[in-house]
Design a protein around this motif. Structure first.
Motif, PDB file in Angstrom:
ATOM      1  N   UNK A  41     -20.405   4.506  15.275  1.00 45.50           N
ATOM      2  CA  UNK A  41     -21.458   3.558  15.682  1.00 45.50           C
ATOM      3  C   UNK A  41     -20.973   2.217  16.009  1.00 45.50           C
ATOM      4  N   UNK A  42     -21.383   1.429  16.884  1.00 47.64           N
ATOM      5  CA  UNK A  42     -21.138  -0.125  17.111  1.00 47.64           C
ATOM      6  C   UNK A  42     -22.131  -0.580  16.433  1.00 47.64           C
ATOM      7  N   UNK A  43     -22.034  -1.577  15.484  1.00 48.28           N
ATOM      8  CA  UNK A  43     -22.914  -2.265  14.713  1.00 48.28           C
ATOM      9  C   UNK A  43     -22.742  -4.037  15.067  1.00 48.28           C
ATOM     10  N   UNK A  44     -23.725  -4.796  14.832  1.00 45.65           N
ATOM     11  CA  UNK A  44     -23.607  -6.282  15.033  1.00 45.65           C
ATOM     12  C   UNK A  44     -24.740  -6.865  15.258  1.00 45.65           C
ATOM     13  N   UNK A  45     -24.628  -8.073  15.939  1.00 44.96           N
ATOM     14  CA  UNK A  45     -25.633  -8.977  16.170  1.00 44.96           C
ATOM     15  C   UNK A  45     -25.916  -9.015  17.821  1.00 44.96           C
ATOM     16  N   UNK A  46     -27.195  -8.892  18.065  1.00 39.33           N
ATOM     17  CA  UNK A  46     -27.404  -9.048  19.553  1.00 39.33           C
ATOM     18  C   UNK A  46     -28.043 -10.235  19.948  1.00 39.33           C
ATOM     19  N   UNK A  47     -27.457 -11.195  20.658  1.00 41.54           N
ATOM     20  CA  UNK A  47     -27.817 -12.559  20.912  1.00 41.54           C
ATOM     21  C   UNK A  47     -28.784 -12.573  22.106  1.00 41.54           C
ATOM     22  N   UNK A  48     -29.058 -11.383  22.769  1.00 44.94           N
ATOM     23  CA  UNK A  48     -29.966 -11.292  23.883  1.00 44.94           C
ATOM     24  C   UNK A  48     -31.359 -10.554  23.672  1.00 44.94           C
ATOM     25  N   UNK A  49     -31.221 -10.030  22.518  1.00 42.02           N
ATOM     26  CA  UNK A  49     -32.389  -9.452  22.238  1.00 42.02           C
ATOM     27  C   UNK A  49     -33.142  -9.819  20.945  1.00 42.02           C
ATOM     28  N   UNK A  50     -34.189 -10.193  20.778  1.00 44.80           N
ATOM     29  CA  UNK A  50     -34.843 -10.585  19.202  1.00 44.80           C
ATOM     30  C   UNK A  50     -36.277 -10.409  19.346  1.00 44.80           C
ATOM     31  N   UNK A  51     -36.676 -10.276  18.183  1.00 46.94           N
ATOM     32  CA  UNK A  51     -38.457  -9.922  18.020  1.00 46.94           C
ATOM     33  C   UNK A  51     -39.015 -11.609  18.085  1.00 46.94           C
ATOM     34  N   UNK A  52     -38.203 -12.314  17.206  1.00 46.71           N
ATOM     35  CA  UNK A  52     -38.932 -13.567  17.185  1.00 46.71           C
ATOM     36  C   UNK A  52     -37.973 -14.753  16.487  1.00 46.71           C
ATOM     37  N   UNK A  53     -36.993 -15.031  17.654  1.00 43.33           N
ATOM     38  CA  UNK A  53     -36.080 -16.000  17.461  1.00 43.33           C
ATOM     39  C   UNK A  53     -35.042 -15.752  18.493  1.00 43.33           C
ATOM     40  N   UNK A  54     -33.635 -15.900  18.041  1.00 36.80           N
ATOM     41  CA  UNK A  54     -32.697 -15.830  18.974  1.00 36.80           C
ATOM     42  C   UNK A  54     -31.584 -14.609  18.826  1.00 36.80           C
ATOM     43  N   UNK A  55     -31.878 -13.980  17.958  1.00 31.23           N
ATOM     44  CA  UNK A  55     -30.750 -12.880  17.534  1.00 31.23           C
ATOM     45  C   UNK A  55     -31.623 -11.675  17.032  1.00 31.23           C
TER      46      UNK A  55
END
Length: 740
Positions: free
Chosen positions: A578-592
């Motif tokens: 599995x790839x795991x990490x931070x997505x800077x293009x998708x967020x619920x309430x913020x930027x990541x």
């Protein structure tokens, strides 16, 4: 029974001849002209409602516009006034045939033939069509033989009669008779009536085991584009040129056949159009491969296609030659960089227009067939002007979701003050060309991961109770989308200079060539996520295998890619799948947000993105974890989990004190941001609390905005903890990573 289109075109020419402002040839009739003529006749009928001549003219106009129910009303009125009106019976028979009411069509044509011998050959053709569709093959043969015996029969009428006789006799198993009729048709026209005579020759020869005759005939039928669609009469206005020779094809020297297209091109235009263009052959071959890859990706990722195969694609070398071709060969006066001709089942564009035009025009065909409910968002078609990809060893990869520099320049004056409400109103008014601004909207919808949903809603004509499909796709009114739209426009304006350097669309015949292109434009791409179909697969396979434009592939990477958020670790039964990490293009309430994505969709184990923290503040209380999740194509299940550990479990044993991973209420499929919660007791003796998001099987899950709340008094602090246990919940909105 084929070739009814030619008969109806001739019929319309006769019916509409002499009407004011209408050209003589039916092929030259524009819908707008026919509508205006209908309005003129209708106005005159207000004062003379029983004028048979005018009623007949309006019925013919309705028929030409394919408004068959309206045509029937006028024809029925005429026959109430004059039950022996042979012309009205003939036209009503054609109308019934278009509506597939074959018995009624046969009754009317029989009456018309008995009342008048005018247009006798056309009426016999009409009756043979009716007999054919009613499986009255001997009667159909009798009508066609009568036509061949007529003293006034033309060469074209003989050609169609022999071609139709050949088909009927093949279906009756009269293979030798079929071969004889095929030879007669081919003797009249070497093209064999659009390839049908060659097709039935090949099929009959196969049945007689005359393979030496069958093989070249089959090859010729394929070259001419004939495809058997079974016992069918093709209605007027719904022309299927796969079953009929399009006269425009004779202009071209070369043809490339693919699964969904027939590409026509020339290599020497000097004598025809005074142009030096000579790149057409190389480009035609490239576009043929691109077009199939494009349809495969659309079908797999966005919309199950209902494609009218094969679509003819006429390819010219430059804009001037395309314009002349459209005027002289297609009777089409308008000029666009790419042109779609639905009634001819054809697309026309030129080499100099580039690959983006090919994507635009091909998706226009899709939109015409399946998305004609879209009343507010024409920029969707222009979205597919900008894409990159490659084909290698029978597989292809395509990436889209980029801005188009020239459209950005034209739309720049609208930034950032263009509201969604204003754009939708401008689009619906259709007074100005707003496609450049609407393309901005299409990229916005894509970046918000609503494009697939939007397209599906348009295809289903489902606005979910909202006024627009856009609101339905976001599941909220325009006013609530406006802030996100405004921020998006500000970002575009801020990055305008860089966005205007995005290179032209390209498609390569090897991954090596694609990688070289990416390397040459690395500065343009490095700050842009390569938004893509995120698929690379065999043409008829939708297996996932992602890669971004900078070559950060996850197709075969077993080293568990992704930059982990600060304070979080990787876990699970098979975390390296599995790839795991931070997505800077998708967020619920913020930027990541944090995410887990399966590398191999068939993986059986699970992966989790997790963290732990000391339990001291919550001991003796009930703790509630809340967060928000979003999923895409989760095949097995996903869940938010929390576990309370005692002293032994921190050493690797299974001595947890309480646990919930949502397996009894799993998250599956594709879901939007949804609040999730887990509530556990933290009893005395608890040392740590562990939590996270897990994914089992294929798909992707995002998570954001973790929060914890507790009820009750705190217990004594613990004295022992594992090395990864934090002092307190950490980095719950994923803003920090472990990058240095």
């Amino acid at each position: 029974m084929r070739h009814r289109q030619k008969l109806q075109a001739a019929l319309l020419s006769a019916l509409l001849a002499g009407m004011q402002n209408l050209p003589v040839t039916a092929a030259q009739h524009k819908n707008s002209d026919l509508v205006k003529a209908t309005e003129v006749v209708s106005e005159k009928l207000k004062g003379e409602p029983n004028d048979i001549t005018k009623l007949f003219q309006r019925a013919a106009l309705h028929f030409a516009l394919q408004k068959y129910d309206a045509a029937l009303l006028d024809l029925n009125h005429i026959l109430e006034l004059d039950e022996k009106n042979a012309s009205a019976l003939f036209l009503r028979s054609n109308t019934y045939l278009s509506l597939k009411q074959y018995q009624a069509a046969l009754a009317d044509i029989d009456k018309s033939l008995s009342l008048s011998k005018d247009n006798n050959i056309d009426k016999l053709f009409q009756r043979s069509n009716c007999h054919y569709m009613l499986s009255q093959d001997s009667e159909a043969i009798s009508d066609l033989e009568q036509i061949l015996k007529a003293g006034t029969v033309t060469a074209e009428q003989k050609l169609m009669s022999y071609a139709n006789l050949a088909e009927i006799k093949f279906r009756l198993g009269q293979y030798n008779e079929c071969l004889a009729d095929c030879s007669k048709a081919i003797a009249i026209d070497p093209r064999g009536c659009g390839g049908s005579a060659y097709y039935w020759r090949a099929e009959s020869a196969k049945a007689l085991k005359k393979m030496a005759l069958a093989a070249p005939a089959a090859a010729k039928a394929k070259q001419l584009g004939f495809v058997d669609v079974g016992r069918a009469v093709v209605p007027n206005g719904d022309l299927v040129y796969a079953n009929m020779f399009d006269p425009a094809q004779k202009f071209f020297h070369h043809r490339i056949d693919t699964k969904h297209f027939a590409f026509f091109y020339k290599t020497d235009f000097k004598n025809d159009y005074k142009t030096e263009g000579n790149r057409n052959e190389e480009w035609a071959k490239l576009v043929a491969k691109f077009a199939e890859s494009f349809l495969t990706r659309i079908n797999a990722d966005l919309l199950k296609l209902d494609w009218p195969a094969p679509v003819n694609v006429y390819m010219m070398p430059d804009k001037a030659s395309q314009h002349k071709f459209l005027q002289e060969q297609m009777d089409y006066p308008d000029m666009c960089t790419g042109t779609i001709l639905p009634k001819r089942n054809a697309l026309v564009f030129h080499t100099d227009s580039g690959l983006g035009t090919a994507g635009h025009v091909i998706f226009s065909q899709i939109a015409h067939n399946q998305l004609d409910n879209d009343d507010s968002f024409s920029g969707l078609i222009a979205f597919f002007e900008k894409l990159y990809g490659y084909q290698e060893k029978g597989s292809s990869a395509l990436y889209w979701g980029y801005h188009n520099p020239w459209r950005l320049k034209l739309a720049a004056k609208s930034l950032p003050d263009l509201t969604l409400a204003k754009l939708i109103k401008l689009s619906q008014d259709s007074k100005d060309d707003t496609q450049c601004e609407e393309r901005l909207l299409s990229v916005f919808v894509f970046k918000k991961e609503r494009l697939k949903r939007y397209i599906e809603l348009v295809a289903a004509n489902d606005r979910r109770g909202y006024g627009t499909f856009l609101e339905a796709a976001f599941d909220k009114p325009i006013a609530q989308i406006e802030p996100e739209w405004h921020q998006y426009l500000l970002d575009v304006k801020r990055n305008l200079a860089k966005l205007e350097e995005i290179p032209a669309s390209e498609f390569f015949l090897s991954k090596a060539a694609f990688d070289k292109f990416v390397g040459e434009h690395r500065d343009n791409f490095k700050d842009l996520a390569l938004h893509a179909s995120n698929r690379s697969s065999k043409f008829d396979n939708a297996a996932v295998a992602s890669a971004d434009v900078l070559g950060r592939t996850i197709e075969t990477n077993k080293s568990a890619p992704g930059v982990l958020p600060k304070g979080w670790i990787r876990g699970g039964s098979d975390p390296n799948q599995y790839e795991m990490g931070v997505d800077k293009s998708v967020s619920h309430n913020g930027t990541t947000s944090g995410y887990i994505k399966a590398i191999d969709p068939s993986i059986k184990g699970f992966g989790t993105l997790m963290q732990g923290f000391i339990a001291d503040p919550f001991v003796g209380k009930k703790v509630k974890l809340t967060c928000y999740t979003k999923t895409r194509d989760v095949k097995d299940w996903a869940g938010v989990w929390m576990r309370v550990d005692g002293p032994s479990s921190t050493n690797g044993n299974s001595g947890y004190l309480s646990f919930d991973n949502m397996q009894d209420r799993p998250i599956k499929g594709t879901t939007d941001w949804t609040e999730r919660s887990v509530v556990l007791d933290v009893p005395q003796g608890s040392t740590s609390i562990n939590c996270g998001i897990l994914l089992s099987g294929g798909g992707q899950v995002w998570v954001d905005d973790f929060a914890f709340s507790a009820v009750g008094e705190s217990g004594k602090p613990s004295t022992k903890r594992a090395s990864y246990i934090n002092d307190e919940p950490t980095n719950l909105n994923f803003d920090e990573t472990n990058e240095h």
